[in-house]
Design a protein around this motif. Structure first.
Motif, mmCIF file in Angstrom:
data_model
loop_
_atom_site.group_PDB
_atom_site.id
_atom_site.type_symbol
_atom_site.label_atom_id
_atom_site.label_comp_id
_atom_site.label_asym_id
_atom_site.label_seq_id
_atom_site.Cartn_x
_atom_site.Cartn_y
_atom_site.Cartn_z
ATOM 1 N N LYS A 1 0.823 -1.219 0.000
ATOM 2 C CA LYS A 1 0.000 0.000 0.000
ATOM 3 C C LYS A 1 0.853 1.264 0.000
ATOM 4 O O LYS A 1 0.572 2.203 -0.733
ATOM 5 C CB LYS A 1 -0.944 0.032 1.201
ATOM 6 N N PRO B 1 -2.406 -1.023 -3.805
ATOM 7 C CA PRO B 1 -3.028 0.302 -3.775
ATOM 8 C C PRO B 1 -4.161 0.381 -4.799
ATOM 9 O O PRO B 1 -4.077 -0.184 -5.890
ATOM 10 C CB PRO B 1 -1.882 1.239 -4.168
ATOM 11 N N VAL C 1 -7.871 5.983 -4.427
ATOM 12 C CA VAL C 1 -8.459 5.652 -3.131
ATOM 13 C C VAL C 1 -7.434 5.614 -2.008
ATOM 14 O O VAL C 1 -7.618 6.246 -0.967
ATOM 15 C CB VAL C 1 -9.221 4.300 -3.194
ATOM 16 N N ASP C 2 -6.356 4.852 -2.177
ATOM 17 C CA ASP C 2 -5.423 4.699 -1.059
ATOM 18 C C ASP C 2 -3.997 4.420 -1.519
ATOM 19 O O ASP C 2 -3.723 4.266 -2.707
ATOM 20 C CB ASP C 2 -5.902 3.617 -0.092
ATOM 21 N N THR D 1 -0.129 4.398 -2.544
ATOM 22 C CA THR D 1 0.646 5.201 -3.494
ATOM 23 C C THR D 1 -0.181 5.671 -4.680
ATOM 24 O O THR D 1 0.304 6.469 -5.480
ATOM 25 C CB THR D 1 1.870 4.406 -3.997
ATOM 26 N N LYS E 1 -3.368 6.999 -4.172
ATOM 27 C CA LYS E 1 -4.444 7.827 -3.618
ATOM 28 C C LYS E 1 -4.700 9.075 -4.462
ATOM 29 O O LYS E 1 -5.855 9.459 -4.665
ATOM 30 C CB LYS E 1 -4.124 8.230 -2.184
ATOM 31 N N ASN E 2 -3.645 9.698 -4.945
ATOM 32 C CA ASN E 2 -3.797 10.936 -5.715
ATOM 33 C C ASN E 2 -3.574 10.739 -7.209
ATOM 34 O O ASN E 2 -3.262 11.694 -7.917
ATOM 35 C CB ASN E 2 -2.833 11.993 -5.173
ATOM 36 N N ARG F 1 -7.679 9.609 -10.352
ATOM 37 C CA ARG F 1 -8.836 9.906 -9.508
ATOM 38 C C ARG F 1 -10.098 10.270 -10.274
ATOM 39 O O ARG F 1 -11.193 10.010 -9.798
ATOM 40 C CB ARG F 1 -8.497 11.040 -8.541
#
Length: 170
Positions: free
Chosen positions: A9, A95, A99-100, A102, A104-105, A108
């Motif tokens: 993650k 990951p 969402v979460d 590495t 997460k951004n 999207r």
């Protein structure tokens, strides 16, 4: 499963290296060595049907320029992992786009958000994504994308576009 989840993650390289060292023959009764761990990993890769040189692991964390992997070999391993006894735990360790971890951004705003489960890999001259993308058709695809070269980071938008395309059209 919890250790692998934590490693994947957030890309915990120290934990990944320690996990690899724990594969060293005789550990923990004998000191772990990278050479011993590499022999175990190489034997396992051959058991998975890979040829010598398809995947070369140096330290277990991917932070070495001597580590190599062919995308075809990575997809072969991912397909086998999908059918393995611990498949769900491995899948959940990756990951999730937008969402979460590495990712997460990343990825999207489109169809890939929440539908792409990918491990990232980055060095100064390498960017990579490998994992699974859930296509609109309902099919789960194994994917490995790697960009090498001095300007590898500039390939990230193209890598993301491939993942997005697969999520929308696959």
């Amino acid at each position: 499963p919890e250790l692998v989840r934590d490693i994947n993650k957030v890309s915990d390289n120290v934990a990944a290296r320690n996990l690899m060292l724990s594969l060293s023959p005789g550990f923990p009764n004998r000191p772990a060595t990278l050479a011993g761990a590499r022999r175990v990993v190489d034997a396992w890769l051959r058991e998975q049907g890979l040829d010598d040189g398809d995947v070369q692991v140096e330290n277990g964390a991917g932070l070495s320029h001597s580590e190599r992997a062919k995308p075809r070999a990575m997809v072969q391993l991912l397909r086998k992992a999908w059918r393995a006894d611990q498949a769900q735990a491995f899948f959940e360790s990756l990951p999730v786009a937008g969402v979460d971890g590495t990712l997460k951004n990343r990825l999207r705003g489109g169809r890939a958000a929440g539908q792409a489960y990918l491990k990232t890999g980055t060095l100064n001259d390498t960017c990579a994504l490998a994992g699974y993308v859930h296509g609109l058709s309902g099919t789960m695809y194994a994917v490995a994308i790697m960009v090498n070269g001095a300007a590898a980071a500039r390939g990230r938008p193209a890598m993301d576009a491939i993942v997005e395309w697969l999520a929308r059209n696959g």
